[in-house]
Write an enzyme that holds these catalytic residues in place. Structure first.
Site, PDB file in Angstrom:
ATOM      1  N   ASP A  53       0.841  -1.199   0.000  1.00 49.06           N
ATOM      2  CA  ASP A  53       0.000   0.000   0.000  1.00 49.06           C
ATOM      3  C   ASP A  53       0.875   1.247   0.000  1.00 49.06           C
ATOM      4  O   ASP A  53       1.442   1.613   1.023  1.00 49.06           O
ATOM      5  CB  ASP A  53      -0.896  -0.042   1.252  1.00 49.06           C
ATOM      6  CG  ASP A  53      -1.730   1.213   1.398  1.00 49.06           C
ATOM      7  OD1 ASP A  53      -1.731   2.032   0.457  1.00 49.06           O
ATOM      8  OD2 ASP A  53      -2.371   1.376   2.451  1.00 49.06           O
ATOM      9  N   GLU A 132      31.800   8.358   2.670  1.00 52.83           N
ATOM     10  CA  GLU A 132      32.482   8.311   3.968  1.00 52.83           C
ATOM     11  C   GLU A 132      31.481   8.670   5.065  1.00 52.83           C
ATOM     12  O   GLU A 132      31.482   9.781   5.579  1.00 52.83           O
ATOM     13  CB  GLU A 132      33.652   9.303   3.987  1.00 52.83           C
ATOM     14  CG  GLU A 132      34.715   9.052   2.917  1.00 52.83           C
ATOM     15  CD  GLU A 132      35.781  10.134   2.898  1.00 52.83           C
ATOM     16  OE1 GLU A 132      35.862  10.941   3.864  1.00 52.83           O
ATOM     17  OE2 GLU A 132      36.538  10.193   1.913  1.00 52.83           O
ATOM     18  N   GLU A 134      29.771   9.094   8.612  1.00 55.75           N
ATOM     19  CA  GLU A 134      30.176   9.174  10.023  1.00 55.75           C
ATOM     20  C   GLU A 134      28.946   9.002  10.910  1.00 55.75           C
ATOM     21  O   GLU A 134      27.829   9.282  10.489  1.00 55.75           O
ATOM     22  CB  GLU A 134      30.817  10.543  10.299  1.00 55.75           C
ATOM     23  CG  GLU A 134      32.103  10.752   9.513  1.00 55.75           C
ATOM     24  CD  GLU A 134      32.618  12.176   9.558  1.00 55.75           C
ATOM     25  OE1 GLU A 134      33.791  12.373   9.186  1.00 55.75           O
ATOM     26  OE2 GLU A 134      31.863  13.097   9.929  1.00 55.75           O
ATOM     27  N   GLU A 189      36.610   9.239  14.793  1.00 53.58           N
ATOM     28  CA  GLU A 189      36.634  10.571  14.194  1.00 53.58           C
ATOM     29  C   GLU A 189      37.011  11.619  15.241  1.00 53.58           C
ATOM     30  O   GLU A 189      37.345  11.297  16.375  1.00 53.58           O
ATOM     31  CB  GLU A 189      35.263  10.878  13.559  1.00 53.58           C
ATOM     32  CG  GLU A 189      35.247  10.693  12.036  1.00 53.58           C
ATOM     33  CD  GLU A 189      36.228  11.596  11.295  1.00 53.58           C
ATOM     34  OE1 GLU A 189      36.572  12.678  11.815  1.00 53.58           O
ATOM     35  OE2 GLU A 189      36.652  11.222  10.190  1.00 53.58           O
ATOM     36  N   GLU A 196      33.940   6.622  11.889  1.00 57.11           N
ATOM     37  CA  GLU A 196      33.777   6.599  10.436  1.00 57.11           C
ATOM     38  C   GLU A 196      34.232   5.242   9.913  1.00 57.11           C
ATOM     39  O   GLU A 196      35.242   4.708  10.353  1.00 57.11           O
ATOM     40  CB  GLU A 196      34.622   7.702   9.788  1.00 57.11           C
ATOM     41  CG  GLU A 196      34.514   7.733   8.267  1.00 57.11           C
ATOM     42  CD  GLU A 196      35.368   8.852   7.641  1.00 57.11           C
ATOM     43  OE1 GLU A 196      36.107   8.554   6.690  1.00 57.11           O
ATOM     44  OE2 GLU A 196      35.302   9.997   8.104  1.00 57.11           O
ATOM     45  N   HIS A 245      30.949  12.544   3.255  1.00 61.72           N
ATOM     46  CA  HIS A 245      31.629  13.053   2.065  1.00 61.72           C
ATOM     47  C   HIS A 245      31.404  12.090   0.903  1.00 61.72           C
ATOM     48  O   HIS A 245      31.461  10.870   1.079  1.00 61.72           O
ATOM     49  CB  HIS A 245      33.139  13.180   2.316  1.00 61.72           C
ATOM     50  CG  HIS A 245      33.485  14.108   3.425  1.00 61.72           C
ATOM     51  ND1 HIS A 245      34.740  14.225   3.982  1.00 61.72           N
ATOM     52  CD2 HIS A 245      32.710  14.990   4.118  1.00 61.72           C
ATOM     53  CE1 HIS A 245      34.736  15.123   4.938  1.00 61.72           C
ATOM     54  NE2 HIS A 245      33.518  15.599   5.053  1.00 61.72           N
ATOM     55  N   ARG A 316      40.923  22.049   3.350  1.00 62.42           N
ATOM     56  CA  ARG A 316      39.722  21.303   3.766  1.00 62.42           C
ATOM     57  C   ARG A 316      38.562  22.220   4.183  1.00 62.42           C
ATOM     58  O   ARG A 316      37.552  21.740   4.667  1.00 62.42           O
ATOM     59  CB  ARG A 316      40.066  20.349   4.921  1.00 62.42           C
ATOM     60  CG  ARG A 316      40.846  19.151   4.435  1.00 62.42           C
ATOM     61  CD  ARG A 316      41.331  18.266   5.556  1.00 62.42           C
ATOM     62  NE  ARG A 316      42.132  17.176   5.001  1.00 62.42           N
ATOM     63  CZ  ARG A 316      41.665  15.973   4.707  1.00 62.42           C
ATOM     64  NH1 ARG A 316      40.402  15.680   4.890  1.00 62.42           N
ATOM     65  NH2 ARG A 316      42.467  15.038   4.230  1.00 62.42           N
ATOM     66  N   GLU A 333      35.625  15.391  -4.388  1.00 63.92           N
ATOM     67  CA  GLU A 333      35.014  15.092  -3.088  1.00 63.92           C
ATOM     68  C   GLU A 333      34.115  16.246  -2.661  1.00 63.92           C
ATOM     69  O   GLU A 333      34.590  17.359  -2.451  1.00 63.92           O
ATOM     70  CB  GLU A 333      36.114  14.866  -2.036  1.00 63.92           C
ATOM     71  CG  GLU A 333      35.569  14.568  -0.653  1.00 63.92           C
ATOM     72  CD  GLU A 333      36.651  14.501   0.438  1.00 63.92           C
ATOM     73  OE1 GLU A 333      36.378  13.877   1.466  1.00 63.92           O
ATOM     74  OE2 GLU A 333      37.743  15.079   0.253  1.00 63.92           O
ATOM     75  N   ARG A 335      32.024  17.732   0.230  1.00 64.74           N
ATOM     76  CA  ARG A 335      32.154  17.540   1.680  1.00 64.74           C
ATOM     77  C   ARG A 335      30.928  17.999   2.483  1.00 64.74           C
ATOM     78  O   ARG A 335      30.898  17.857   3.694  1.00 64.74           O
ATOM     79  CB  ARG A 335      33.385  18.293   2.176  1.00 64.74           C
ATOM     80  CG  ARG A 335      34.680  17.824   1.525  1.00 64.74           C
ATOM     81  CD  ARG A 335      35.865  18.736   1.854  1.00 64.74           C
ATOM     82  NE  ARG A 335      36.096  18.836   3.284  1.00 64.74           N
ATOM     83  CZ  ARG A 335      36.725  17.928   4.023  1.00 64.74           C
ATOM     84  NH1 ARG A 335      37.204  16.836   3.453  1.00 64.74           N
ATOM     85  NH2 ARG A 335      36.888  18.103   5.317  1.00 64.74           N
TER      86      ARG A 335
END
Length: 444
Positions: A53, A132, A134, A189, A196, A245, A316, A333, A335
Site C-alpha cells: 500500500d 564516507e 560518520e 573521528e 567513520e 563526504h 579542507r 570530493e 564535503r
C-alpha cells in the site's frame, strides 16, 4: 550481467535455511521500509507480483492510487549475518512500479536511475561514488532508550583504551565484510563518540544501496553492544557534526574521464566542467544533501564542515576538495553531504548538477587555497565565494526555483519532498526550545 538468477536465490534459500525475506525500499525521506514475507511467498515476489500500500509511505501516493508493485533487484540479495538463531533473514532491495507496469515517479532509486540514463545519453558509462559516512555512538539507558552519554572520550584516530567504541566498530566491520562489503578504513573521528567506516567505491545505485544497508547494520550491531548509533548531522553542540563526504568520478568504458595526464593538475576538462556544475548548483541542492533542520547546525564555521561554496586541491575548508590521487582514482570530493540525506536523491542531484556543467561547458572559478574560515565577509565576496544556506527553510526556497534539480527529481518527488520538509521546518519554528527558556525566562 546479473550476479544471481531466480533459480540461484531459490537454491540459496534452501541451502542457507533462510526463513524470511525482507523486501526493502527507501521512502522520500531516506527511511528504509520493509515488507517481510515468509519463504512461501518468495516465488511470487521474484515474479514481481508482490504488492504493497503506497499511501502508507511518506511522499508516495494518495489513498485512491495506493497499489504499488515491488520489483526485487536480484543483485542485492544478502543474508543478514546477525539473524541465524531461528532460521536466517535475507533481503532484496526493490524498485517500485505502478500498477500499469511503469516505474513509479516517486521512487528514490528510480529517480537516480533516470539521472544515470541522462549520463549515459552524454556518452558516459558509470558514475562511481565512494562514501564516507560518520556516526555517533551513545550509551542506552536501562530501558534501551538512547542517552546523551558518549561511550568514549576518543579523538581522531585514537585507539583503545580511549576509544571504547572500538569493539563495536570492529564487530560492525566484520559483519559488513560477511555481507560482501569491501571495507577500506575504519577509525575514530574527531569528536568523542564519533566514528567513520569507509567502504570501496562502486557504481551509484550499488553505493546508495550499500549506504542504506550500512546504516541498518551499524544500528543493529550497536544495539547488541548496548549502544545507540545515530547518523543525525549534529547531535551535540560544540563538537564536530557527522558528514558523509561523497567522492565522485565519471567513467567511460573502464577509463576515469576525470583524469588527464597532460593537464597540469591531472584533472580533465570534463572534470573541471563537472566541478563547475556542482559549484553552480551547490546552494540549491543543499536541501537534498542536508535535508533536516539539524543539518544546518553542522554547516557552521569552525567544525570542519564546509559552509562556503568554493573548491581547492588541498584545503579542507571549502565545499569541494580534490584528493591527491590521480589515474583511476581521480575524484571530486563533495564535503557538505550529511548522512541524514536520502542517498539516492542526494547522488541524483549531485550528478544532475555535474552533468549540467558538462553539457554547458561551464568554467570553474579559481581554487581557494587559503583557510576560508579566517576570511571576513568582504574578503569572501571579493573572491566570489558564496555561503551555503543557513537554514532548511532557505534551502527549500532555493531548491524549488532550480529547474535543473527539480527536473532531475521529477515533479512528484519535488512536490512531496518540499511539502514534507516545510512541515518539518514549521514544527521546528513554532516549537519552544530549552535554549529560549534559559535565555528569556529570568530576563523578562
Amino acid at each position: 550481467m546479473s550476479k544471481y538468477t531466480k533459480q540461484d536465490i531459490m537454491r540459496l534459500v534452501k541451502e542457507e535455511n533462510v526463513r524470511f525475506i525482507r523486501l526493502q525500499f527507501t521512502d522520500l525521506l531516506g527511511v528504509i521500509k520493509n515488507v517481510e514475507i515468509p519463504i512461501g511467498q518468495l516465488e511470487k515476489a521474484l515474479d514481481n507480483k508482490m504488492m504493497f500500500d503506497g499511501s502508507s509511505i511518506e511522499g508516495f501516493v494518495r489513498i485512491e492510487e495506493s497499489d504499488m508493485y515491488l520489483f526485487p533487484d536480484l543483485d542485492t540479495w544478502v543474508i543478514f549475518p546477525w539473524t541465524s538463531e531461528k532460521g536466517k533473514v535475507a533481503r532484496l532491495i526493490c524498485d517500485i512500479f505502478s500498477p500499469d507496469g511503469t516505474p513509479f515517479d516517486g521512487d528514490p532509486r528510480g529517480i537516480l536511475k533516470r539521472v544515470l540514463k541522462d549520463m549515459e545519453d552524454l556518452g558516459f558509462t558509470d558514475f562511481n561514488i565512494g562514501p564516507e559516512p560518520e556516526f555517533f555512538l551513545f550509551k542506552n539507558d536501562e530501558k534501551g532508550e538512547p542517552t546523551l552519554e558518549l561511550n568514549d572520550k576518543g579523538g581522531y584516530f585514537d585507539l583503545a583504551p580511549t576509544d571504547l567504541g572500538e569493539n563495536c566498530r570492529r564487530d560492525i566491520v566484520l559483519e559488513l565484510e560477511d555481507m560482501g562489503f569491501e571495507i577500506e578504513a575504519s577509525h575514530h573521528e574527531v569528536a568523542p563518540g564519533q566514528h567513520e567506516i569507509d567502504f570501496k567505491y562502486a557504481d551509484a545505485v550499488s553505493t546508495c544501496d550499500n549506504i542504506q544497508t550500512f546504516k541498518l547494520a551499524v544500528k543493529t550491531i550497536a544495539r547488541k553492544h548496548g549502544l545507540h548509533a545515530t547518523f543525525m548531522a549534529k547531535p551535540l553542540f560544540g563538537v564536530n557534526g557527522s558528514g558523509m563526504h561523497a567522492n565522485m568520478s565519471l567513467f567511460k568504458d573502464g577509463e576515469n574521464v576525470f583524469y588527464d595526464d597532460k593537464s597540469e593538475t591531472g584533472l580533465s576538462e570534463t572534470a573541471m566542467h563537472f566541478l563547475a556544475g556542482i559549484l553552480k548548483h551547490a546552494q540549491d541542492f543543499t536541501a537534498v544533501t542536508n535535508p533536516t533542520v539539524n543539518s544546518y547546525k553542522r554547516l557552521v564555521p569552525g567544525y570542519e564542515a564546509p559552509c562556503y561554496v568554493a573548491w581547492s586541491m588541498q584545503n579542507r575548508s571549502p565545499l569541494i576538495r580534490i584528493p591527491a590521487s590521480r589515474g583511476i582514482s581521480t575524484r571530486i570530493e563533495v564535503r557538505s553531504v550529511d548522512p541524514t540525506a536520502n542517498p539516492y536523491l542526494a547522488m541524483a542531484v549531485l550528478l544532475a548538477a555535474g552533468l549540467d556543467g558538462i553539457k554547458n561547458k561551464l568554467n570553474a572559478p579559481k581554487p581557494i587555497d587559503r583557510n576560508i574560515y579566517v576570511m571576513d565577509k568582504d574578503e569572501r565576496e571579493a573572491e566570489g565565494i558564496k555561503d551555503l544556506p543557513a537554514t532548511l527553510k532557505e534551502a527549500l526556497v532555493l531548491l524549488s526555483k532550480n529547474e535543473v534539480l527539480t527536473k532531475a527529481l521529477g515533479g512528484h518527488a519535488t512536490e512531496h519532498f518540499i511539502e514534507a520538509k516545510e512541515i518539518e521546518w514549521d514544527m521546528f519554528r513554532t516549537q519552544v526550545h530549552p535554549w529560549e527558556r534559559e535565555q528569556y525566562m529570568s530576563m523578562y
